[in-house]
Design a protein around this motif. Structure first.
Motif, PDB file in Angstrom:
ATOM      1  N   CYS B 119       0.839  -1.195   0.000  1.00  0.00           N
ATOM      2  CA  CYS B 119       0.000   0.000   0.000  1.00  0.00           C
ATOM      3  C   CYS B 119       0.873   1.244   0.000  1.00  0.00           C
ATOM      4  O   CYS B 119       1.715   1.417   0.873  1.00  0.00           O
ATOM      5  N   LYS B 121      -0.060   4.207   0.552  1.00  0.00           N
ATOM      6  CA  LYS B 121      -0.488   5.212   1.538  1.00  0.00           C
ATOM      7  C   LYS B 121       0.098   4.876   2.911  1.00  0.00           C
ATOM      8  O   LYS B 121       0.742   5.697   3.534  1.00  0.00           O
ATOM      9  N   CYS B 122      -0.162   3.661   3.375  1.00  0.00           N
ATOM     10  CA  CYS B 122       0.260   3.299   4.732  1.00  0.00           C
ATOM     11  C   CYS B 122       1.560   2.511   4.725  1.00  0.00           C
ATOM     12  O   CYS B 122       2.107   2.220   5.791  1.00  0.00           O
ATOM     13  N   CYS B 158      -4.615  -0.048  -0.097  1.00  0.00           N
ATOM     14  CA  CYS B 158      -5.331  -1.074   0.658  1.00  0.00           C
ATOM     15  C   CYS B 158      -6.727  -0.583   1.033  1.00  0.00           C
ATOM     16  O   CYS B 158      -7.024   0.608   0.962  1.00  0.00           O
ATOM     17  N   CYS B 161      -6.991   2.187   3.797  1.00  0.00           N
ATOM     18  CA  CYS B 161      -6.623   3.528   3.325  1.00  0.00           C
ATOM     19  C   CYS B 161      -7.673   4.075   2.370  1.00  0.00           C
ATOM     20  O   CYS B 161      -7.956   5.273   2.379  1.00  0.00           O
TER      21      CYS B 161
HETATM   22 ZN   LIG Z   1      -2.869   1.215   3.318  1.00  0.00          ZN
END
Ligand SMILES: [Zn+2]
Ligand SMILES: [Zn+2]
Ligand SMILES: [Zn+2]
Ligand SMILES: [Zn+2]
Lengths: 169, 169
Positions: B119, B121-122, B158, B161
């Motif tokens: 992912c 983002k995270c 994911c 997110c």
């Molecule tokens: Zn994520």
DNA sequence: AAATTAATGTTATAATATAACATTGACTTA
DNA sequence: TAAGTCAATGTTATATTATAACATTAATTT
């Protein structure tokens, strides 16, 4: 007059073939795409793309810089990385993550996630077309993850290198 | 007494879950495998593996060195890279090529070519099990290339997110 | 105990990549 | 056309990732 296009498997990259044709086809497509998308095809960009097309092998940024230097171009790192960024962004080149090296795209024109076969003996690389490489993921994973791009690099031995090995024994 | 194993999808890595259980299961497997294969489980190797297990995120070699330093270990680059080499060689860890970072293997015990979902983002990572990720290559390519290993890294967003994003709007 | 080997420690340096700012040259537009 | 704007290239410096080479220590074998 209809153009007859003989579709060749990617494995040709690992064998003797009419590479002049590869080169010219790719270079023509590059010119055409730049024209269509109104992208500036500068001498530097042209030269780097030419280097990436040389022989189906990925090359590192610093190799590119060496070659640029020999041809009288400026050759500090940002020169190479910026042109590479441009070529990748526009779908004309890819980075081979496994080797921190770069290669011309075989299906240029739009951004996509390639699958590469990479021979660890001769270092030649073949970018598979989408229909020849499909990643099948299970339904649950697909539903829980929004795919944006993928890196798929298959490392092994090409048929030519394999045969050479067999002969040697 | 039969052990009941509740098989969890890799997507749990992206969600809240009982990570203590993840940690302990992996650590137990690490100990067991080292014992079986007669590999030396030194304090340094144990500590690095522990760091790699922390939170389903890949970490760079120099991050590892920072953390080693804080814990009183020696922390020059070869220290990290040697232990990482050992862990990867023995099938306990993987390198995420796209990010030059390392993570504990989710199916340790033997060398294999993993598929990762990552992912962006995270930064959490999930290693898919083989049955959930299959690369289908066309027959001709398979016959002309002897595959030894593969790098498959899927980058995206994911579900957690993605939902956060939706809520924000 | 001596010899051997595996693991760790240490110094130095290689290889890859980016940040930040300056200059040039092409394209607008006034 | 002259001024203004912007994209591309040039330049210097530095960040990040990784390995080579050799020294020391600890464990294992003889
Ligand atoms: Zn994520
Ligand atoms: Zn060719
Ligand atoms: Zn491509
Ligand atoms: Zn694994």
């Amino acid at each position: 007059m209809k153009k007859i296009q003989i579709k060749k498997a990617v494995s040709k990259n690992f064998k003797k073939h009419n590479h002049k044709l590869c080169y010219e086809t790719s270079m023509k497509a590059f010119h055409k795409n730049c024209l269509e998308k109104n992208l500036k095809l500068t001498p530097l960009r042209l030269k780097v793309f030419e280097l990436l097309l040389k022989d189906h092998r990925a090359i590192g940024a610093y190799q590119i810089l060496d070659m640029l230097s020999k041809e009288g171009f400026s050759s500090t790192p940002p020169i190479a990385y910026r042109v590479l960024d441009f070529l990748i962004e526009q779908g004309f080149a890819h980075k081979i993550e496994r080797f921190n090296a770069f290669i011309a795209c075989s299906h240029p024109g739009s951004k996509h996630s390639p699958t590469f076969m990479i021979c660890r003996k001769c270092d030649k690389v073949a970018e598979m077309c989408e229909k020849d490489s499909r990643l099948k993921l299970d339904k649950k994973s697909l539903s829980e993850f929004q795919i944006e791009e993928s890196v798929i690099e298959i490392i092994g031995i090409c048929k030519s290198c394999n045969q050479l090995e067999t002969i040697k024994c």
